[in-house]
Design a protein around this motif. Structure first.
Motif, PDB file in Angstrom:
ATOM      1  N   ASN A   1      -7.844   8.150   8.241  1.00 49.74           N
ATOM      2  CA  ASN A   1      -7.485   9.092   9.312  1.00 49.74           C
ATOM      3  C   ASN A   1      -6.526   8.468  10.325  1.00 49.74           C
ATOM      4  OD1 ASN A   1      -9.737   7.471   9.900  1.00 49.74           O
ATOM      5  ND2 ASN A   1     -10.598   8.913  11.359  1.00 49.74           N
ATOM      6  N   GLY A   2      -6.797   7.220  10.721  1.00 54.82           N
ATOM      7  CA  GLY A   2      -5.917   6.554  11.682  1.00 54.82           C
ATOM      8  C   GLY A   2      -4.560   6.263  11.081  1.00 54.82           C
ATOM      9  N   LEU A   3      -4.545   5.803   9.835  1.00 58.87           N
ATOM     10  CA  LEU A   3      -3.274   5.474   9.177  1.00 58.87           C
ATOM     11  C   LEU A   3      -2.395   6.711   9.032  1.00 58.87           C
ATOM     12  CD1 LEU A   3      -4.675   2.994   6.490  1.00 58.87           C
ATOM     13  CD2 LEU A   3      -3.031   2.412   8.285  1.00 58.87           C
ATOM     14  N   ARG A   4      -3.028   7.858   8.794  1.00 53.25           N
ATOM     15  CA  ARG A   4      -2.242   9.090   8.632  1.00 53.25           C
ATOM     16  C   ARG A   4      -1.536   9.479   9.934  1.00 53.25           C
ATOM     17  NH1 ARG A   4      -6.143  13.238   5.608  1.00 53.25           N
ATOM     18  NH2 ARG A   4      -4.351  14.613   5.773  1.00 53.25           N
ATOM     19  N   VAL A   5      -2.159   9.200  11.068  1.00 55.71           N
ATOM     20  CA  VAL A   5      -1.498   9.496  12.350  1.00 55.71           C
ATOM     21  C   VAL A   5      -0.352   8.504  12.581  1.00 55.71           C
ATOM     22  CG1 VAL A   5      -1.803   9.699  14.846  1.00 55.71           C
ATOM     23  CG2 VAL A   5      -3.616  10.481  13.308  1.00 55.71           C
ATOM     24  N   LEU A   6      -0.624   7.218  12.301  1.00 52.97           N
ATOM     25  CA  LEU A   6       0.430   6.210  12.493  1.00 52.97           C
ATOM     26  C   LEU A   6       1.630   6.491  11.591  1.00 52.97           C
ATOM     27  CD1 LEU A   6      -1.774   2.988  12.741  1.00 52.97           C
ATOM     28  CD2 LEU A   6      -0.651   4.210  14.616  1.00 52.97           C
ATOM     29  N   ALA A   7       1.353   7.076  10.400  1.00 58.38           N
ATOM     30  CA  ALA A   7       2.426   7.374   9.447  1.00 58.38           C
ATOM     31  C   ALA A   7       3.403   8.422   9.990  1.00 58.38           C
ATOM     32  CB  ALA A   7       1.842   7.848   8.120  1.00 58.38           C
ATOM     33  N   LEU A   8       2.999   9.154  11.048  1.00 60.31           N
ATOM     34  CA  LEU A   8       3.877  10.178  11.628  1.00 60.31           C
ATOM     35  C   LEU A   8       4.934   9.574  12.562  1.00 60.31           C
ATOM     36  CD1 LEU A   8       1.195  12.903  12.440  1.00 60.31           C
ATOM     37  CD2 LEU A   8       2.759  12.845  10.501  1.00 60.31           C
ATOM     38  N   ILE A   9       4.776   8.280  12.892  1.00 56.96           N
ATOM     39  CA  ILE A   9       5.812   7.608  13.698  1.00 56.96           C
ATOM     40  C   ILE A   9       6.761   6.923  12.715  1.00 56.96           C
ATOM     41  CG2 ILE A   9       6.269   5.797  15.410  1.00 56.96           C
ATOM     42  CD1 ILE A   9       3.576   6.424  16.668  1.00 56.96           C
TER      43      ILE A   9
ATOM     44  N   THR B   1     -13.482  -1.081  -6.599  1.00 59.18           N
ATOM     45  CA  THR B   1     -12.099  -1.572  -6.600  1.00 59.18           C
ATOM     46  C   THR B   1     -11.149  -0.386  -6.691  1.00 59.18           C
ATOM     47  OG1 THR B   1     -12.863  -3.486  -7.828  1.00 59.18           O
ATOM     48  CG2 THR B   1     -10.497  -3.190  -7.721  1.00 59.18           C
ATOM     49  N   TYR B   2     -10.095  -0.411  -5.930  1.00 55.18           N
ATOM     50  CA  TYR B   2      -9.047   0.603  -6.046  1.00 55.18           C
ATOM     51  C   TYR B   2      -7.723  -0.138  -6.117  1.00 55.18           C
ATOM     52  CZ  TYR B   2      -6.041   4.585  -5.121  1.00 55.18           C
ATOM     53  OH  TYR B   2      -5.065   5.551  -5.221  1.00 55.18           O
ATOM     54  N   ILE B   3      -7.137  -0.155  -7.295  1.00 55.89           N
ATOM     55  CA  ILE B   3      -5.899  -0.915  -7.481  1.00 55.89           C
ATOM     56  C   ILE B   3      -4.727  -0.132  -6.904  1.00 55.89           C
ATOM     57  CG2 ILE B   3      -4.335  -1.964  -9.199  1.00 55.89           C
ATOM     58  CD1 ILE B   3      -7.076  -3.307  -9.053  1.00 55.89           C
ATOM     59  N   THR B   4      -4.045  -0.769  -5.995  1.00 58.28           N
ATOM     60  CA  THR B   4      -2.866  -0.129  -5.416  1.00 58.28           C
ATOM     61  C   THR B   4      -1.870  -1.192  -4.966  1.00 58.28           C
ATOM     62  OG1 THR B   4      -2.103   1.429  -3.739  1.00 58.28           O
ATOM     63  CG2 THR B   4      -3.854  -0.029  -3.073  1.00 58.28           C
ATOM     64  N   SER B   5      -0.736  -0.752  -4.484  1.00 59.16           N
ATOM     65  CA  SER B   5       0.274  -1.705  -4.018  1.00 59.16           C
ATOM     66  C   SER B   5      -0.180  -2.332  -2.705  1.00 59.16           C
ATOM     67  CB  SER B   5       1.583  -0.956  -3.791  1.00 59.16           C
ATOM     68  OG  SER B   5       2.479  -1.782  -3.118  1.00 59.16           O
TER      69      SER B   5
ATOM     70  N   GLU C   1      -2.906   9.679  -1.283  1.00 60.56           N
ATOM     71  CA  GLU C   1      -4.082   9.466  -2.139  1.00 60.56           C
ATOM     72  C   GLU C   1      -4.582   8.022  -1.977  1.00 60.56           C
ATOM     73  OE1 GLU C   1      -3.441  10.184  -6.295  1.00 60.56           O
ATOM     74  OE2 GLU C   1      -5.537   9.698  -6.747  1.00 60.56           O
ATOM     75  N   ASP C   2      -3.635   7.085  -1.930  1.00 63.71           N
ATOM     76  CA  ASP C   2      -4.022   5.680  -1.714  1.00 63.71           C
ATOM     77  C   ASP C   2      -4.793   5.531  -0.402  1.00 63.71           C
ATOM     78  OD1 ASP C   2      -2.703   4.899  -4.033  1.00 63.71           O
ATOM     79  OD2 ASP C   2      -0.841   4.387  -2.976  1.00 63.71           O
ATOM     80  N   LEU C   3      -4.246   6.150   0.652  1.00 58.46           N
ATOM     81  CA  LEU C   3      -4.884   6.008   1.969  1.00 58.46           C
ATOM     82  C   LEU C   3      -6.325   6.502   1.929  1.00 58.46           C
ATOM     83  CD1 LEU C   3      -2.137   7.080   4.550  1.00 58.46           C
ATOM     84  CD2 LEU C   3      -2.727   4.804   3.764  1.00 58.46           C
ATOM     85  N   ASN C   4      -6.562   7.583   1.160  1.00 64.27           N
ATOM     86  CA  ASN C   4      -7.912   8.135   1.095  1.00 64.27           C
ATOM     87  C   ASN C   4      -8.851   7.284   0.254  1.00 64.27           C
ATOM     88  OD1 ASN C   4      -7.405  10.313   2.740  1.00 64.27           O
ATOM     89  ND2 ASN C   4      -6.612  11.551   1.045  1.00 64.27           N
ATOM     90  N   ASN C   5      -8.305   6.457  -0.615  1.00 64.34           N
ATOM     91  CA  ASN C   5      -9.159   5.719  -1.552  1.00 64.34           C
ATOM     92  C   ASN C   5      -9.317   4.235  -1.245  1.00 64.34           C
ATOM     93  OD1 ASN C   5     -10.134   7.594  -3.708  1.00 64.34           O
ATOM     94  ND2 ASN C   5      -7.964   8.090  -3.699  1.00 64.34           N
ATOM     95  N   ILE C   6      -8.393   3.665  -0.474  1.00 64.64           N
ATOM     96  CA  ILE C   6      -8.569   2.244  -0.150  1.00 64.64           C
ATOM     97  C   ILE C   6      -9.701   2.110   0.873  1.00 64.64           C
ATOM     98  CG2 ILE C   6      -6.202   1.472  -0.621  1.00 64.64           C
ATOM     99  CD1 ILE C   6      -5.673   1.635   2.432  1.00 64.64           C
TER     100      ILE C   6
END
Ligand SMILES: Cc1cc2nc3c(=O)[nH]c(=O)nc-3n(C[C@H](O)[C@H](O)[C@H](O)COP(=O)(O)OP(=O)(O)OC[C@H]3O[C@@H](n4cnc5c(N)ncnc54)[C@H](O)[C@@H]3O)c2cc1C
Length: 420
Positions: free
Chosen positions: A55-63, A95-99, A108-113
């Protein structure tokens, strides 16, 4: 003056922690003139770390560009271990493999990490730098002591006796908020009975996964650890103890050596090693504050910890402050789209809607965080601990259940819209 030439609307933001500079960036981009006042010097190194969640990362992603610059670590693994004497066992893992490159993270990554571990100092430095580069005025060593409301403005008073005036004020001044005291009076903070001992340490040699969040469930105590930098882990031990001050200051070297003899230093799965190799430690008591029935009065509104201080057991404090920002800016745009100097009535509509959305959600999370501390993390008696361990094992036997539980806190803040 023609409306295209009108003076920009000045907004005073009290506090330049997590919420202050982020709110300032959004308000600036919407045509307001935010001015931030911070009590302490720039880049002071208080506290340890934060876990940024979806949730926090999604707001920061708007900047624009901010997510790519976050100097944190994307955790791609979680591990749950019991350290109850005689019953030590791994209870589950995920484990959630992502970059590891934040620029490549999808929604989707943000929701699963599990989250992004970040040093508080690095995070706050980036946020204030981003605000300054966006043209926001930030004044350090200016402690706000009081706010006085007038018909169409607010006067803020500083410790040195000087004042400043703005159209409206947002109190982002954290758990010791003077803005909150000015609005609603002084309240007693009550000790929850729990302390935390936190620190920074290198990764234990036994760990297979380095970018990992570890939860160690012991008898009467719990430890969490996550990576925040190259070979740098932040951890915190929660337990029930005699009252301790609510301070964020690091302990001195002799106390650091003393604390390394703590019984947790005997724990397995790398937990004991974290304590033994720590090079910075902070010890603090956890306190509750009364829940407010409303977050605003006239032209002054609260946001973040100033509005809804919480125990840290869900790792949601900063993330909820970011959700607050999303909704406050959204409702200001709805009721005052041109960012002109708003009437008290316009502000009332905006603040009421903001509080209507945010107060019930944060109230539930504050209660849930307290429960996680008392009923999951710090429990007495071997039988109760083993029952707790079984429930952790059952939850993470099916990671979908575990993720669903986590999602209750970290889903949000968008309701069918992703921009403000
Ligand atoms: C032990 C612990 C662990 C935590 N872990 C996490 C985690 O993993 N994830 C998470 O999301 N959150 C976590 N939090 C919570 C998180 O740190 C806070 O919720 C978050 O910082 C709130 O942001 P804020 O901007 O409201 O307040 P803050 O970040 O505290 O900022 C308030 C600012 O206001 C300034 N200020 C105060 N008074 C005045 C004044 N009178 N005048 C001017 N300036 C003033 C302060 O100096 C400060 O810079 C944790 C908290 C604790 C205690």
């Amino acid at each position: 003056m023609a409306s295209s030439e009108r003076a920009p609307t000045k907004v005073i933001i009290v506090g330049c922690g997590v919420a202050g500079p982020v709110l300032a960036c959004f308000l600036k981009s919407k045509g307001y003139t935010p001015v931030v006042y911070e009590r302490i010097v720039r880049d002071s190194d208080g506290g340890l770390s934060l876990m940024l969640q979806a949730n926090g990362l999604r707001v920061l992603a708007l900047i624009p560009g901010l997510l790519d610059q976050l100097p944190g670590v994307v955790e791609d693994h979680m591990e749950f271990c019991s350290t109850v004497p005689g019953h030590e066992d791994q209870l589950g893992e995920y484990t959630y493999i992502t970059s590891s490159d934040t620029a490549k993270l999808t929604m989707e990554d943000l929701n699963n990490i599990p989250g992004m571990g970040i040093r508080r100092y690095d995070f706050l430095h980036l946020l204030s730098e981003t605000a300054l580069q966006a043209g926001v005025e930030i004044h350090y060593e200016r402690k706000v002591v009081d706010v006085h409301q007038h018909a169409d403005s607010v006067e803020v008073k500083f410790e040195d006796g000087t004042t400043d005036t703005a159209s409206f004020v947002v109190g982002c001044d954290g758990i010791h908020s003077n803005t909150r005291v000015s609005l609603f009076g002084r309240e007693e903070a009550s000790y929850t009975g729990l302390t935390q001992l936190g620190g920074f340490s290198p990764a234990p040699k036994s760990w297979k996964h380095k970018n990992s969040m570890f939860n160690y469930f012991g008898e009467e105590s719990h430890m969490i650890s996550y990576q925040v930098g190259p070979n740098l882990n932040s951890w915190a031990i929660t337990r029930r103890e005699a009252e301790h001050k609510e301070t964020w200051r690091a302990v001195d070297d002799s106390m650091l050596q003393e604390l390394k003899k703590d019984p947790v230093s005997e724990w397995s799965f790398g937990a004991g090693e974290l304590l033994q190799t720590a090079h910075k430690m902070i010890k603090y008591g956890l306190y509750d504050r009364p829940e407010l029935k409303t977050w605003y009065k006239g032209r002054v509104v609260l946001l973040g910890d100033a509005a809804h201080p919480t125990s840290p057991h869900l790792g949601q404090g900063a993330n909820q402050a970011l959700e607050d920002i999303y909704h406050l800016v959204r409702v200001l745009m709805k009721y005052n789209p041109s960012a002109e100097d708003p009437s008290t009535e316009v502000l009332k509509n905006a603040f009421e809607e903001y509080e209507g959305i945010r107060l019930p959600r944060t109230s539930a999370l504050v209660k849930q965080a307290r429960q996680v501390g008392d009923k999951m993390r710090v429990i007495s008696g071997v039988d109760a601990c083993l029952a707790r361990d079984e429930s952790v094992r059952a939850t993470w036997a099916n990671p979908e259940i575990g993720l669903r539980n986590l999602a209750r806190a970290r889903t949000g803040p968008f309701e069918g819209e992703s921009e403000i």
